[in-house]
Structures are given as structure tokens and as C-alpha cells.
Design a protein around this motif. Structure first.
Motif, PDB file in Angstrom:
ATOM      1  N   CYS A   5      90.125  89.691 126.050  1.00 40.75           N
ATOM      2  CA  CYS A   5      89.679  88.898 127.193  1.00 40.75           C
ATOM      3  C   CYS A   5      90.699  89.034 128.320  1.00 40.75           C
ATOM      4  O   CYS A   5      91.903  89.117 128.070  1.00 40.75           O
ATOM      5  CB  CYS A   5      89.543  87.428 126.810  1.00 40.75           C
ATOM      6  SG  CYS A   5      88.273  87.115 125.572  1.00 40.75           S
ATOM      7  N   THR A   7      90.365  86.844 131.195  1.00 37.98           N
ATOM      8  CA  THR A   7      90.462  85.557 131.881  1.00 37.98           C
ATOM      9  C   THR A   7      90.195  84.421 130.902  1.00 37.98           C
ATOM     10  O   THR A   7      89.611  84.624 129.831  1.00 37.98           O
ATOM     11  CB  THR A   7      89.428  85.464 133.025  1.00 37.98           C
ATOM     12  OG1 THR A   7      88.120  85.440 132.455  1.00 37.98           O
ATOM     13  CG2 THR A   7      89.561  86.622 134.004  1.00 37.98           C
ATOM     14  N   MET A   8      90.555  83.210 131.306  1.00 41.53           N
ATOM     15  CA  MET A   8      90.243  82.041 130.481  1.00 41.53           C
ATOM     16  C   MET A   8      88.734  81.836 130.411  1.00 41.53           C
ATOM     17  O   MET A   8      88.222  81.351 129.395  1.00 41.53           O
ATOM     18  CB  MET A   8      90.937  80.785 131.022  1.00 41.53           C
ATOM     19  CG  MET A   8      92.400  80.702 130.649  1.00 41.53           C
ATOM     20  SD  MET A   8      92.691  80.866 128.857  1.00 41.53           S
ATOM     21  CE  MET A   8      91.783  79.482 128.205  1.00 41.53           C
ATOM     22  N   SER A   9      88.033  82.203 131.444  1.00 42.17           N
ATOM     23  CA  SER A   9      86.572  82.121 131.416  1.00 42.17           C
ATOM     24  C   SER A   9      86.015  83.001 130.302  1.00 42.17           C
ATOM     25  O   SER A   9      85.098  82.601 129.574  1.00 42.17           O
ATOM     26  CB  SER A   9      86.004  82.528 132.776  1.00 42.17           C
ATOM     27  OG  SER A   9      84.609  82.425 132.778  1.00 42.17           O
ATOM     28  N   ASP A  10      86.578  84.196 130.142  1.00 42.31           N
ATOM     29  CA  ASP A  10      86.166  85.095 129.056  1.00 42.31           C
ATOM     30  C   ASP A  10      86.455  84.466 127.698  1.00 42.31           C
ATOM     31  O   ASP A  10      85.625  84.498 126.798  1.00 42.31           O
ATOM     32  CB  ASP A  10      86.919  86.431 129.137  1.00 42.31           C
ATOM     33  CG  ASP A  10      86.569  87.267 130.351  1.00 42.31           C
ATOM     34  OD1 ASP A  10      85.504  87.031 130.965  1.00 42.31           O
ATOM     35  OD2 ASP A  10      87.382  88.156 130.695  1.00 42.31           O
ATOM     36  N   ARG A  12      86.812  81.270 126.956  1.00 42.32           N
ATOM     37  CA  ARG A  12      85.935  80.116 126.736  1.00 42.32           C
ATOM     38  C   ARG A  12      84.509  80.539 126.395  1.00 42.32           C
ATOM     39  O   ARG A  12      83.862  79.933 125.548  1.00 42.32           O
ATOM     40  CB  ARG A  12      85.973  79.192 127.951  1.00 42.32           C
ATOM     41  CG  ARG A  12      87.317  78.495 128.069  1.00 42.32           C
ATOM     42  CD  ARG A  12      87.405  77.635 129.305  1.00 42.32           C
ATOM     43  NE  ARG A  12      88.719  76.990 129.332  1.00 42.32           N
ATOM     44  CZ  ARG A  12      89.418  76.792 130.422  1.00 42.32           C
ATOM     45  NH1 ARG A  12      88.930  77.147 131.597  1.00 42.32           N
ATOM     46  NH2 ARG A  12      90.591  76.215 130.352  1.00 42.32           N
ATOM     47  N   ARG A  13      84.022  81.567 127.061  1.00 39.67           N
ATOM     48  CA  ARG A  13      82.681  82.071 126.772  1.00 39.67           C
ATOM     49  C   ARG A  13      82.595  82.537 125.310  1.00 39.67           C
ATOM     50  O   ARG A  13      81.643  82.226 124.605  1.00 39.67           O
ATOM     51  CB  ARG A  13      82.317  83.214 127.721  1.00 39.67           C
ATOM     52  CG  ARG A  13      80.899  83.742 127.499  1.00 39.67           C
ATOM     53  CD  ARG A  13      80.569  84.960 128.361  1.00 39.67           C
ATOM     54  NE  ARG A  13      81.436  86.081 128.016  1.00 39.67           N
ATOM     55  CZ  ARG A  13      82.386  86.599 128.813  1.00 39.67           C
ATOM     56  NH1 ARG A  13      82.584  86.107 130.016  1.00 39.67           N
ATOM     57  NH2 ARG A  13      83.127  87.608 128.404  1.00 39.67           N
ATOM     58  N   GLU A  14      83.602  83.240 124.845  1.00 35.22           N
ATOM     59  CA  GLU A  14      83.601  83.748 123.470  1.00 35.22           C
ATOM     60  C   GLU A  14      83.746  82.609 122.460  1.00 35.22           C
ATOM     61  O   GLU A  14      83.104  82.616 121.403  1.00 35.22           O
ATOM     62  CB  GLU A  14      84.687  84.804 123.280  1.00 35.22           C
ATOM     63  CG  GLU A  14      84.422  86.098 124.029  1.00 35.22           C
ATOM     64  CD  GLU A  14      83.093  86.723 123.662  1.00 35.22           C
ATOM     65  OE1 GLU A  14      82.767  86.833 122.462  1.00 35.22           O
ATOM     66  OE2 GLU A  14      82.353  87.114 124.598  1.00 35.22           O
ATOM     67  N   ASP A  16      82.725  79.526 122.936  1.00 34.72           N
ATOM     68  CA  ASP A  16      81.425  78.848 122.941  1.00 34.72           C
ATOM     69  C   ASP A  16      80.398  79.622 122.110  1.00 34.72           C
ATOM     70  O   ASP A  16      79.605  79.027 121.373  1.00 34.72           O
ATOM     71  CB  ASP A  16      80.910  78.660 124.364  1.00 34.72           C
ATOM     72  CG  ASP A  16      81.710  77.640 125.163  1.00 34.72           C
ATOM     73  OD1 ASP A  16      82.508  76.887 124.558  1.00 34.72           O
ATOM     74  OD2 ASP A  16      81.538  77.609 126.401  1.00 34.72           O
TER      75      ASP A  16
END
Length: 99
Positions: A5, A7-10, A12-14, A16
Motif C-alpha cells: 500500500c 497510502t493510509m487510504s489504501d 484502510r480499504r484493504e 475493510d
């Protein structure tokens, strides 16, 4: 294995995505717990300490192979087992009350 990943968005998406899969697996596991509560003939059979230790040891062996920390796996599974036993008692008691 975790994907890389950026980014933190990446991240968090994973996480989730994995949580959704874990919920499905835990619901399937709960279904078997409910069947055990239906099948067992005596309430005293719900808690089986030897089986608890067997499950934990199997999980720890799998955790090691998969690279999951035993410090995460063991307490998590012990809590899962305890909550499963509580649920199984509820199923058993409902079955017994209906008989």
C-alpha cells in the motif's frame, strides 16, 4: 499476504475488505456452533476444555505458518471460543426449553 500500500487510504480499504471477509467466515463458524448446540445431548458437554486447547494449538500452528503473531492469535481465539461457548449455551438452552 498483504498487498503493498502507498497510502493510509489504501491500507484502510484493504482492512475493510478483509473485515467483510472475516465477518462472512465468522458467521459460517457460528452456524457450526449452533449445530453443536443442537446436537449435544447434555449442557455439560458444551464446554470441552480438551477441545478448547486442541483448537488453540491448531490455530497457533497455522498462525506460525501464515506469519500471524501468536500474541495476536492466541488471545483472539480464546475470546472467540469463549463467546462461541456462550452462544452455544444459549442455543442449547432454547432447544431444551422447547422440548
Amino acid at each position: 499476504m498483504a498487498v503493498h500500500c502507498e497510502t493510509m487510504s489504501d491500507v484502510r480499504r484493504e482492512i475493510d475488505r478483509l473485515d467483510r471477509e472475516l465477518v462472512k467466515l465468522l458467521a459460517e463458524r457460528q452456524g457450526y456452533i449452533e449445530q453443536a448446540g443442537r446436537i449435544k445431548g447434555q449442557r455439560s458437554a458444551v464446554r470441552d476444555q480438551a477441545r478448547i486447547e486442541d483448537v488453540v494449538q491448531k490455530v497457533l500452528a497455522e498462525a506460525e505458518k501464515a506469519g500471524l503473531s501468536g500474541a495476536i492469535a492466541e488471545p483472539l481465539w480464546r475470546l472467540l471460543i469463549e463467546k462461541s461457548i456462550e452462544h452455544e449455551y444459549e442455543v442449547f438452552d432454547k432447544k431444551s426449553a422447547a422440548e
